[in-house]
Scaffold this active site. Structure first.
Site, PDB file in Angstrom:
ATOM      1  N   SER A 156      41.859 -44.570 -72.237  1.00  0.00           N
ATOM      2  CA  SER A 156      42.561 -43.673 -71.320  1.00  0.00           C
ATOM      3  C   SER A 156      44.067 -43.686 -71.583  1.00  0.00           C
ATOM      4  O   SER A 156      44.508 -43.253 -72.639  1.00  0.00           O
ATOM      5  CB  SER A 156      42.222 -44.040 -69.874  1.00  0.00           C
ATOM      6  OG  SER A 156      42.707 -43.088 -68.967  1.00  0.00           O
ATOM      7  N   LEU A 157      44.870 -44.195 -70.654  1.00  0.00           N
ATOM      8  CA  LEU A 157      46.311 -44.327 -70.857  1.00  0.00           C
ATOM      9  C   LEU A 157      46.613 -44.981 -72.203  1.00  0.00           C
ATOM     10  O   LEU A 157      47.551 -44.598 -72.917  1.00  0.00           O
ATOM     11  CB  LEU A 157      46.901 -45.183 -69.733  1.00  0.00           C
ATOM     12  CG  LEU A 157      48.170 -45.970 -70.069  1.00  0.00           C
ATOM     13  CD1 LEU A 157      49.363 -45.050 -70.135  1.00  0.00           C
ATOM     14  CD2 LEU A 157      48.389 -47.099 -69.082  1.00  0.00           C
TER      15      LEU A 157
ATOM     16  N   ARG B 179      52.587 -37.822 -67.292  1.00  0.00           N
ATOM     17  CA  ARG B 179      51.136 -37.838 -67.070  1.00  0.00           C
ATOM     18  C   ARG B 179      50.799 -38.557 -65.769  1.00  0.00           C
ATOM     19  O   ARG B 179      49.993 -38.084 -64.964  1.00  0.00           O
ATOM     20  CB  ARG B 179      50.455 -38.528 -68.252  1.00  0.00           C
ATOM     21  CG  ARG B 179      48.944 -38.713 -68.126  1.00  0.00           C
ATOM     22  CD  ARG B 179      48.448 -39.480 -69.349  1.00  0.00           C
ATOM     23  NE  ARG B 179      46.983 -39.587 -69.423  1.00  0.00           N
ATOM     24  CZ  ARG B 179      46.279 -40.615 -69.010  1.00  0.00           C
ATOM     25  NH1 ARG B 179      46.898 -41.651 -68.433  1.00  0.00           N
ATOM     26  NH2 ARG B 179      44.964 -40.637 -69.156  1.00  0.00           N
TER      27      ARG B 179
ATOM     28  N   GLN C 180      44.687 -48.304 -67.327  1.00  0.00           N
ATOM     29  CA  GLN C 180      44.949 -48.675 -65.939  1.00  0.00           C
ATOM     30  C   GLN C 180      43.905 -49.656 -65.426  1.00  0.00           C
ATOM     31  O   GLN C 180      42.715 -49.499 -65.707  1.00  0.00           O
ATOM     32  CB  GLN C 180      44.946 -47.408 -65.077  1.00  0.00           C
ATOM     33  CG  GLN C 180      45.683 -47.553 -63.770  1.00  0.00           C
ATOM     34  CD  GLN C 180      46.088 -46.209 -63.191  1.00  0.00           C
ATOM     35  OE1 GLN C 180      46.225 -45.231 -63.903  1.00  0.00           O
ATOM     36  NE2 GLN C 180      46.278 -46.155 -61.892  1.00  0.00           N
TER      37      GLN C 180
ATOM     38  N   HIS D  27      39.694 -38.628 -64.940  1.00  0.00           N
ATOM     39  CA  HIS D  27      38.729 -38.142 -65.930  1.00  0.00           C
ATOM     40  C   HIS D  27      37.602 -37.340 -65.288  1.00  0.00           C
ATOM     41  O   HIS D  27      36.422 -37.521 -65.584  1.00  0.00           O
ATOM     42  CB  HIS D  27      38.182 -39.316 -66.770  1.00  0.00           C
ATOM     43  CG  HIS D  27      39.263 -40.051 -67.476  1.00  0.00           C
ATOM     44  ND1 HIS D  27      39.977 -39.499 -68.513  1.00  0.00           N
ATOM     45  CD2 HIS D  27      39.810 -41.280 -67.251  1.00  0.00           C
ATOM     46  CE1 HIS D  27      40.906 -40.368 -68.919  1.00  0.00           C
ATOM     47  NE2 HIS D  27      40.827 -41.445 -68.160  1.00  0.00           N
TER      48      HIS D  27
ATOM     49  N   GLN E  84      41.466 -35.055 -72.540  1.00  0.00           N
ATOM     50  CA  GLN E  84      41.087 -36.370 -72.023  1.00  0.00           C
ATOM     51  C   GLN E  84      41.212 -36.460 -70.500  1.00  0.00           C
ATOM     52  O   GLN E  84      40.441 -37.149 -69.839  1.00  0.00           O
ATOM     53  CB  GLN E  84      41.962 -37.444 -72.688  1.00  0.00           C
ATOM     54  CG  GLN E  84      41.578 -38.870 -72.383  1.00  0.00           C
ATOM     55  CD  GLN E  84      42.787 -39.766 -72.195  1.00  0.00           C
ATOM     56  OE1 GLN E  84      43.424 -39.747 -71.144  1.00  0.00           O
ATOM     57  NE2 GLN E  84      43.100 -40.551 -73.216  1.00  0.00           N
TER      58      GLN E  84
END
Length: 296
Positions: A88-89, A113, A9, A195, A244
């Protein structure tokens, strides 16, 4: 070792993927399949002019996943990595690109998610901030001293950490870290503490979705955010994906481990060049390129 990496992102931009949609029949079909899976025309937002709509987490994450996967799928003759990783993503995209999960299942997981994360964001006033120019330990200590939830969320590269927590804690920390010598303490335009423990409510629904998704043996190892180490074991990969959400993205450690494992070149798959920039700051002799540029 040639590694393919997938952005997260923040790499989104209006018009992303429109050139591929308009010039490649296979790409157009993948975009249309994505619209059908999601139940709405995300391409209208991706190719449109509404910046605020694209910034919404439940739109941003699937949009980046789709764009990255379109590139990977139509550039299959170039797609021969020794390992993959995603920020991340991007970890979900990396798994789909390396055939651990299907494109369709990956998109469904990313969408679930994103919705779960957005719902978690709405429960607490929270944010994130990029801290540049300080040792990790100084930033970590300020986080530990906070009276509210505040953590180091992304270790992006040496001297660059993103912190995540309640809005009050972020504001106090930015002032304190500036006093301690940070070159920049920039509050990011996000409406949530990704996170961090504030994402805990999203964990249960994501865990259920992951466990209901069919995983299979992938084509290469994936370096995962939770430790920065490579994995091939399906059960470990699935648990790392769940963990995560509420833990730090260890991208600095990932890059360091790749270098120890013989990294020679990095190919970024998706919008922007953020990850290429992070690798260049960490290892100037590593060759970096964009897969998008190889196919247009």
């Amino acid at each position: 070792m040639n590694v393919f990496v997938f952005p997260g992102q923040g790499s989104q931009h209006l018009g992303m993927g429109a050139d591929l949609y308009n010039s490649n029949r296979k790409a157009q079909q993948i975009f249309e399949d994505a619209n059908e899976i999601l139940g709405f025309k995300i391409t209208d937002i991706m190719f449109g002019e509404d910046q605020e709509a694209l910034k919404q987490t439940n739109i941003t994450q699937p949009a980046i996943y789709i764009h990255s996967m379109v590139i990977a799928l139509i550039a299959d003759k170039f797609f021969k990595p020794n390992a993959v990783a995603g920020h991340s993503l991007g970890e979900f995209t990396a798994l789909a690109a390396a055939n651990y999960i299907s494109f369709e299942d990956g998109l469904r997981l990313v969408h679930k998610r994103a919705i779960a994360m957005q719902e978690a964001c709405e429960k607490t006033e929270s944010s994130m901030a990029a801290i540049v120019g300080l040792d990790d330990k100084i930033v970590e200590d300020v986080c530990l001293q906070s009276e509210e939830i505040l953590v180091a969320a992304n270790y992006n590269c040496p001297g660059q950490i993103v912190i995540s927590g309640t809005t009050k804690a972020i504001n106090i920390a930015c002032n304190k870290l500036t006093e301690l010598g940070a070159r920049r303490a920039l509050i990011l335009p996000v409406r949530g503490a990704f996170h961090s423990p504030l994402m805990k409510s999203a964990e249960e629904s994501l865990s259920k979705a992951i466990n209901n998704t069919q995983f299979k043996e992938g084509t290469c190892p994936i370096y995962q955010n939770i430790t920065g180490m490579p994995y091939t074991d399906i059960e470990e990969i699935k648990q790392n994906l769940v963990n995560q959400l509420t833990n730090s993205v260890k991208w600095t450690q990932t890059m360091e481990n790749m270098k120890l494992d013989g990294l020679t070149s990095v190919t970024e798959v998706g919008p922007g060049k953020v990850l290429q920039g992070l690798f260049k700051r960490t290892s100037r002799d590593t060759e970096t390129k964009s897969l998008h540029q190889l196919i247009v």
